[in-house]
Design a protein around this motif. Structure first.
Motif, PDB file in Angstrom:
ATOM      1  N   LYS A 248       0.886  -1.233   0.135  1.00 37.45           N
ATOM      2  CA  LYS A 248       0.161   0.041  -0.021  1.00 37.45           C
ATOM      3  C   LYS A 248       0.922   1.288   0.100  1.00 37.45           C
ATOM      4  O   LYS A 248       2.067   1.329   0.335  1.00 37.45           O
ATOM      5  CB  LYS A 248      -1.093   0.037   1.334  1.00 37.45           C
ATOM      6  CG  LYS A 248      -2.097  -1.019   1.254  1.00 37.45           C
ATOM      7  CD  LYS A 248      -3.033  -0.956   2.389  1.00 37.45           C
ATOM      8  CE  LYS A 248      -4.176  -1.971   2.361  1.00 37.45           C
ATOM      9  NZ  LYS A 248      -5.059  -1.876   3.749  1.00 37.45           N
ATOM     10  N   LYS A 249       0.400   2.158  -0.395  1.00 45.44           N
ATOM     11  CA  LYS A 249       1.233   3.492  -0.450  1.00 45.44           C
ATOM     12  C   LYS A 249       0.846   4.474   0.783  1.00 45.44           C
ATOM     13  O   LYS A 249      -0.238   4.369   1.463  1.00 45.44           O
ATOM     14  CB  LYS A 249       0.492   4.503  -1.723  1.00 45.44           C
ATOM     15  CG  LYS A 249       0.910   3.783  -3.021  1.00 45.44           C
ATOM     16  CD  LYS A 249       0.245   4.901  -4.007  1.00 45.44           C
ATOM     17  CE  LYS A 249       0.686   4.118  -5.608  1.00 45.44           C
ATOM     18  NZ  LYS A 249       0.226   5.095  -6.503  1.00 45.44           N
ATOM     19  N   GLY A 250       1.694   5.208   0.894  1.00 43.56           N
ATOM     20  CA  GLY A 250       1.849   5.998   2.364  1.00 43.56           C
ATOM     21  C   GLY A 250       1.623   7.457   1.866  1.00 43.56           C
ATOM     22  O   GLY A 250       1.516   8.182   2.943  1.00 43.56           O
ATOM     23  N   PHE A 251       1.038   7.755   0.775  1.00 44.33           N
ATOM     24  CA  PHE A 251       0.926   8.809   0.379  1.00 44.33           C
ATOM     25  C   PHE A 251      -0.299   9.023  -0.552  1.00 44.33           C
ATOM     26  O   PHE A 251      -0.748   8.171  -1.023  1.00 44.33           O
ATOM     27  CB  PHE A 251       1.994   9.657  -0.205  1.00 44.33           C
ATOM     28  CG  PHE A 251       2.684   8.892  -1.425  1.00 44.33           C
ATOM     29  CD1 PHE A 251       2.089   9.444  -2.689  1.00 44.33           C
ATOM     30  CD2 PHE A 251       3.364   8.121  -1.259  1.00 44.33           C
ATOM     31  CE1 PHE A 251       2.415   8.627  -3.888  1.00 44.33           C
ATOM     32  CE2 PHE A 251       3.886   7.268  -2.522  1.00 44.33           C
ATOM     33  CZ  PHE A 251       3.352   7.678  -3.722  1.00 44.33           C
ATOM     34  N   LYS A 252      -1.060  10.302  -0.701  1.00 37.80           N
ATOM     35  CA  LYS A 252      -2.025  10.478  -1.643  1.00 37.80           C
ATOM     36  C   LYS A 252      -2.008  11.542  -2.433  1.00 37.80           C
ATOM     37  O   LYS A 252      -1.256  12.822  -1.891  1.00 37.80           O
ATOM     38  CB  LYS A 252      -3.338  10.423  -0.840  1.00 37.80           C
ATOM     39  CG  LYS A 252      -4.553  10.777  -1.745  1.00 37.80           C
ATOM     40  CD  LYS A 252      -5.612  10.709  -0.884  1.00 37.80           C
ATOM     41  CE  LYS A 252      -7.149  11.086  -1.811  1.00 37.80           C
ATOM     42  NZ  LYS A 252      -8.309  11.181  -1.017  1.00 37.80           N
ATOM     43  N   ILE A 253      -2.104  11.666  -3.850  1.00 37.90           N
ATOM     44  CA  ILE A 253      -1.572  12.645  -4.793  1.00 37.90           C
ATOM     45  C   ILE A 253      -3.317  13.157  -5.001  1.00 37.90           C
ATOM     46  O   ILE A 253      -4.070  12.563  -5.595  1.00 37.90           O
ATOM     47  CB  ILE A 253      -0.968  12.307  -5.852  1.00 37.90           C
ATOM     48  CG1 ILE A 253       0.287  11.766  -5.760  1.00 37.90           C
ATOM     49  CG2 ILE A 253      -0.800  13.261  -6.884  1.00 37.90           C
ATOM     50  CD1 ILE A 253       1.170  11.295  -6.596  1.00 37.90           C
ATOM     51  N   ASP A 254      -3.229  14.470  -4.801  1.00 32.70           N
ATOM     52  CA  ASP A 254      -4.697  15.265  -5.175  1.00 32.70           C
ATOM     53  C   ASP A 254      -4.851  15.425  -6.572  1.00 32.70           C
ATOM     54  O   ASP A 254      -3.878  15.688  -7.132  1.00 32.70           O
ATOM     55  CB  ASP A 254      -4.885  16.485  -4.167  1.00 32.70           C
ATOM     56  CG  ASP A 254      -4.852  16.081  -2.765  1.00 32.70           C
ATOM     57  OD1 ASP A 254      -5.469  15.144  -2.325  1.00 32.70           O
ATOM     58  OD2 ASP A 254      -4.489  17.046  -2.066  1.00 32.70           O
TER      59      ASP A 254
END
Length: 254
Positions: A248-254
């Motif tokens: 899983k990714k530990g960040f989110k791109i808006d």
């Protein structure tokens, strides 16, 4: 007169010491050299290059690791004789860099080659201290400090290697950046700009001094970083990054 109990105890201790087999620690072939072995290496090299004839400095002393086939052979039968313990030495003498291999069991040098490639060995503490001492006592440097209105006793200097940029032939030189304390221990935030000092380590002399410009120093206020000395108001506390499950990714791109 000693009591029977004391006599029995003393006899028992003497018996244990006398009858116990004397064991000798056999180091693993990849174990680091002990302080005793490092002193032995120094003695062996100094015997071959006496100080009366050579100006020799040690820049690296470490384990000369056995070749992989030798290690694999020993690992297949650890009870067999361990590979010979050897040390790898990088030393400078008479302005030449030598790579030396010392056999500790034979107490002799088995390889000694002059290194003619690019780059130089790491700096020693002694030569860095000597280079800094040259800089802080250099009359033009003291004049530059006076011109800036700086107290020489508050000046701290360091060393930086000049790097290698593909030149065919270079010399061992260092730059001497200097900083001003006077109210702070965070010296790196108060560099003395505009002054360039270069020291030739081979000749141990200042080879270049340039005072290009004078500029103001950063303020000493607000440069404290030691937790025991920092006082409110404190900056916002930073939140640590949460652990991320595998896949899983530990960040989110808006």
């Amino acid at each position: 007169m000693a009591s029977p109990l004391k006599v029995v105890l003393l006899f028992s201790i003497f018996s244990i010491i006398s009858l116990s087999p004397i064991t000798c620690y056999n180091p693993h072939p990849l174990d680091s050299l002990t302080p005793v072995k490092l002193l032995q290496v120094r003695a062996i090299v100094n015997k071959y290059y006496p100080s009366s004839k050579y100006k020799l400095t040690f820049h690296f002393v470490g384990l000369e690791e056995p070749d992989k086939p030798v290690m694999l052979s020993w690992l297949s039968k650890p009870t067999s004789k361990t590979p010979p313990r050897r040390a790898f030495v990088i030393a400078l003498f008479n302005k030449k860099c030598n790579t030396i291999v010392v056999d500790l069991s034979k107490r002799s040098i088995i390889s000694d080659k002059v290194y003619n490639g690019t780059g130089y060995p790491i700096l020693t503490i002694e030569e860095q201290d000597a280079a800094i001492d040259l800089a802080v006592k250099h009359e033009p440097f003291l004049a530059s400090l006076k011109k800036r209105g700086l107290n020489a006793s508050e000046v701290v200097c360091s060393t930086q290697s000049i790097g290698w940029f593909g030149e065919e032939k270079t010399k061992r030189k260092v730059k001497i950046p200097c900083f001003y304390l006077n109210g702070t221990v965070n010296l790196y935030l108060r560099p003395i700009e505009g002054i360039s000092i270069t020291v030739d380590l081979e000749e141990m002399k200042i080879s270049e001094y340039i005072d290009r410009f004078v500029t103001s120093l950063p303020k000493a206020e607000g440069t404290e970083y030691r937790a025991s000395k920092v006082r409110p108001p404190f900056p916002p506390r930073l939140n640590g990054a949460p652990p991320t499950p595998p896949g899983k990714k530990g960040f989110k791109i808006d």
